[in-house]
Design a protein around this motif. Sequence first.
Motif, PDB file in Angstrom:
ATOM      1  N   SER A 182      44.759  70.272  23.580  1.00 14.28           N
ATOM      2  CA  SER A 182      43.347  70.380  23.205  1.00 14.28           C
ATOM      3  C   SER A 182      42.920  69.267  22.261  1.00 14.28           C
ATOM      4  N   VAL A 183      43.900  68.571  21.685  1.00 16.93           N
ATOM      5  CA  VAL A 183      43.586  67.434  20.809  1.00 16.93           C
ATOM      6  C   VAL A 183      43.955  66.144  21.541  1.00 16.93           C
ATOM      7  N   PRO A 184      43.312  65.037  21.185  1.00 17.33           N
ATOM      8  CA  PRO A 184      43.613  63.769  21.877  1.00 17.33           C
ATOM      9  C   PRO A 184      45.089  63.393  21.768  1.00 17.33           C
ATOM     10  N   ARG A 185      45.621  62.863  22.834  1.00 15.78           N
ATOM     11  CA  ARG A 185      47.013  62.424  22.832  1.00 15.78           C
ATOM     12  C   ARG A 185      47.175  61.180  21.966  1.00 15.78           C
ATOM     13  N   SER A 186      48.366  61.028  21.417  1.00 11.72           N
ATOM     14  CA  SER A 186      48.682  59.816  20.683  1.00 11.72           C
ATOM     15  C   SER A 186      48.780  58.654  21.656  1.00 11.72           C
ATOM     16  N   SER A 187      48.427  57.474  21.200  1.00 11.60           N
ATOM     17  CA  SER A 187      48.518  56.297  22.068  1.00 11.60           C
ATOM     18  C   SER A 187      49.963  55.833  22.226  1.00 11.60           C
ATOM     19  N   THR A 188      50.847  56.374  21.397  1.00  4.37           N
ATOM     20  CA  THR A 188      52.271  56.033  21.479  1.00  4.37           C
ATOM     21  C   THR A 188      52.992  57.036  22.358  1.00  4.37           C
ATOM     22  N   LYS A 189      53.665  56.535  23.370  1.00  9.05           N
ATOM     23  CA  LYS A 189      54.378  57.394  24.324  1.00  9.05           C
ATOM     24  C   LYS A 189      55.880  57.284  24.103  1.00  9.05           C
ATOM     25  N   LEU A 190      56.520  58.441  23.914  1.00  5.95           N
ATOM     26  CA  LEU A 190      57.970  58.497  23.761  1.00  5.95           C
ATOM     27  C   LEU A 190      58.568  59.165  24.991  1.00  5.95           C
ATOM     28  N   THR A 191      59.535  58.520  25.621  1.00  5.09           N
ATOM     29  CA  THR A 191      60.166  59.058  26.828  1.00  5.09           C
ATOM     30  C   THR A 191      61.672  59.145  26.632  1.00  5.09           C
ATOM     31  N   PRO A 192      62.227  60.361  26.706  1.00  2.00           N
ATOM     32  CA  PRO A 192      63.690  60.464  26.607  1.00  2.00           C
ATOM     33  C   PRO A 192      64.347  59.882  27.848  1.00  2.00           C
ATOM     34  N   VAL A 193      65.459  59.200  27.677  1.00  3.74           N
ATOM     35  CA  VAL A 193      66.183  58.582  28.789  1.00  3.74           C
ATOM     36  C   VAL A 193      67.626  59.083  28.778  1.00  3.74           C
ATOM     37  N   TYR A 194      68.030  59.672  29.878  1.00  5.70           N
ATOM     38  CA  TYR A 194      69.437  60.035  30.052  1.00  5.70           C
ATOM     39  C   TYR A 194      69.778  59.801  31.513  1.00  5.70           C
ATOM     40  N   ILE A 195      70.617  58.799  31.768  1.00  4.22           N
ATOM     41  CA  ILE A 195      70.975  58.427  33.135  1.00  4.22           C
ATOM     42  C   ILE A 195      72.485  58.528  33.282  1.00  4.22           C
ATOM     43  N   PRO A 196      72.982  59.609  33.908  1.00  2.72           N
ATOM     44  CA  PRO A 196      74.432  59.763  34.072  1.00  2.72           C
ATOM     45  C   PRO A 196      74.932  59.074  35.336  1.00  2.72           C
ATOM     46  N   TYR A 197      76.151  58.577  35.272  1.00  3.43           N
ATOM     47  CA  TYR A 197      76.818  57.985  36.426  1.00  3.43           C
ATOM     48  C   TYR A 197      78.207  58.611  36.567  1.00  3.43           C
ATOM     49  N   SER A 198      78.933  58.207  37.580  1.00  5.62           N
ATOM     50  CA  SER A 198      80.250  58.799  37.818  1.00  5.62           C
ATOM     51  C   SER A 198      81.230  58.502  36.695  1.00  5.62           C
ATOM     52  N   ASP A 199      81.078  57.353  36.036  1.00  8.25           N
ATOM     53  CA  ASP A 199      82.019  56.981  34.985  1.00  8.25           C
ATOM     54  C   ASP A 199      81.333  56.438  33.734  1.00  8.25           C
ATOM     55  N   ALA A 200      80.062  56.780  33.541  1.00  3.78           N
ATOM     56  CA  ALA A 200      79.329  56.266  32.385  1.00  3.78           C
ATOM     57  C   ALA A 200      78.006  57.014  32.245  1.00  3.78           C
ATOM     58  N   ALA A 201      77.299  56.703  31.178  1.00  4.57           N
ATOM     59  CA  ALA A 201      75.952  57.254  30.982  1.00  4.57           C
ATOM     60  C   ALA A 201      75.194  56.333  30.042  1.00  4.57           C
ATOM     61  N   LEU A 202      73.896  56.247  30.242  1.00  2.00           N
ATOM     62  CA  LEU A 202      73.010  55.499  29.353  1.00  2.00           C
ATOM     63  C   LEU A 202      71.964  56.469  28.837  1.00  2.00           C
ATOM     64  N   ALA A 203      71.802  56.520  27.523  1.00  2.00           N
ATOM     65  CA  ALA A 203      70.847  57.454  26.927  1.00  2.00           C
ATOM     66  C   ALA A 203      70.074  56.761  25.819  1.00  2.00           C
ATOM     67  N   GLY A 204      68.882  57.238  25.575  1.00  2.00           N
ATOM     68  CA  GLY A 204      68.077  56.657  24.510  1.00  2.00           C
ATOM     69  C   GLY A 204      66.636  57.103  24.599  1.00  2.00           C
ATOM     70  N   VAL A 205      65.770  56.299  23.999  1.00  2.00           N
ATOM     71  CA  VAL A 205      64.337  56.604  23.976  1.00  2.00           C
ATOM     72  C   VAL A 205      63.556  55.348  24.324  1.00  2.00           C
ATOM     73  N   LEU A 206      62.576  55.502  25.181  1.00  2.00           N
ATOM     74  CA  LEU A 206      61.664  54.421  25.548  1.00  2.00           C
ATOM     75  C   LEU A 206      60.359  54.640  24.780  1.00  2.00           C
ATOM     76  N   ILE A 207      59.936  53.632  24.031  1.00  2.00           N
ATOM     77  CA  ILE A 207      58.739  53.729  23.198  1.00  2.00           C
ATOM     78  C   ILE A 207      57.708  52.739  23.711  1.00  2.00           C
ATOM     79  N   GLN A 208      56.481  53.217  23.961  1.00  2.00           N
ATOM     80  CA  GLN A 208      55.423  52.340  24.450  1.00  2.00           C
ATOM     81  C   GLN A 208      54.105  52.645  23.753  1.00  2.00           C
ATOM     82  N   SER A 209      53.382  51.590  23.398  1.00  2.00           N
ATOM     83  CA  SER A 209      52.084  51.739  22.741  1.00  2.00           C
ATOM     84  C   SER A 209      51.307  50.436  22.896  1.00  2.00           C
ATOM     85  N   PRO A 210      49.976  50.505  22.845  1.00  2.00           N
ATOM     86  CA  PRO A 210      49.188  49.267  22.963  1.00  2.00           C
ATOM     87  C   PRO A 210      49.369  48.317  21.780  1.00  2.00           C
TER      88      PRO A 210
END
Length: 416
Positions: A280-308
């Motif tokens: 109900s309130v305006p969204r922040s212009s900063t977008k945070l996206t959780p990242v978790y990409i699993p593989y058979s023998d590894a994984a990459l995890a973190g946060v993607l941050i985007q803003s104007p």
Amino acid sequence: MLATRASTAKRLARSFATAIDTKASGVKVAAVDNGQPTTAVTVLIKAGSRYQPSPGVAHVLKNFTFKSTAKRSTLGTVRESELYGGVLSASLSREYLALTTEFLRGDEAYFTSLLASILATTKFLPHEFSEYVLPVVRDESMHASHVPSTLAIEAAHGLAFRTGLGAPLLAGAHSHVSLDSVKEFATSAFSPSNIAVVGTGIDSARLADLVDKALAETPLPSGSSSLSTPSSKYFGGSARIDSHSSDQTVFIGFGTTAPSAALSVLATHLAPPSALKWPSVPRSSTKLTPVYIPYSDAALAGVLIQSPDVKSVTEAAKSIVEKLKKPLTAEQLRSAVSRTKLDAAVTAESREGTALALGKKVFSSADASVESTLAALDKVDAATISKTVSELTRETPTYIAIGDVSALPYVDEIGL
């Protein structure tokens, strides 16, 4: 409420129950049938970018699927599939090339035969290579190069793993892929040990019989051999990419040499998705996206941050690092685990998620059911998260900055 959740998990587990058959063709088959009116059959091939002999070859091979074969021309494949109301698609990940057909129940014989002909008798015609395949490859690569989030994840893989999983997913501007190299890669990749056929809306025994029949009529290339790739090793590092995109982008992440339930919960905790889709309130212009990409023998995890603007991205990045270093409260842990479980269950319910889970079960004999996934997440506690953070922060982080690199922060300026 908890009883309802447990009941739901049990229903999902039952729907995932499946048999895996290795028949005369040597190709492993797995399927799950929930009685739906539609069927999907996916051929998963260990021909992702981590297996390619040179950059771009896997990407080109993906776009060569559903082209002319010994049985049908490209137009014939499309027209016949349209008569059945079917949908054909191909996708590429770092581990798999996936060929999928979706159609009405009862038409599985035709589409299984179609997939077999793609694997066994694609002609790799020169004119299709130059007129149909390469233009699409260039368009896909060009589009990806203008999407900061895609650029960030691609660059992060390169820094995190260097070779193998670090190989580029798409052909770059300087990738010179020949038709012969694509044919050689396909011949090596399309061997029984590299292939799993998975289905939804079809019985596994029925699918196994159809696969055997189709491959008896159109055998896989002789002399094909299994592809190999070195075991993944995590390195980390930082990169800065100048871009005139409207969004300033930063990725903060870490890699491991094994998938981890705790790592997926941590990513959700650092950038929790909103529970309300339309606040109900305006969204922040900063977008945070959780990242978790699993593989058979590894994984990459973190946060993607985007803003104007750079200032917002910098403040958000510092906040994420501060949050990473603070112990989770009981409420934060419960919220992160619950949301991660929801995302895992939603993924498992999708056709793509089911196909990948079945493929994992076929290739590695691992328990990839949603029940096992939810059970692993339930075991994540504050001590597990604390240990995971301690191990991650001892390693070199993976840090990507895209946009106005003269103003975006360096990795040491955000507290890492």
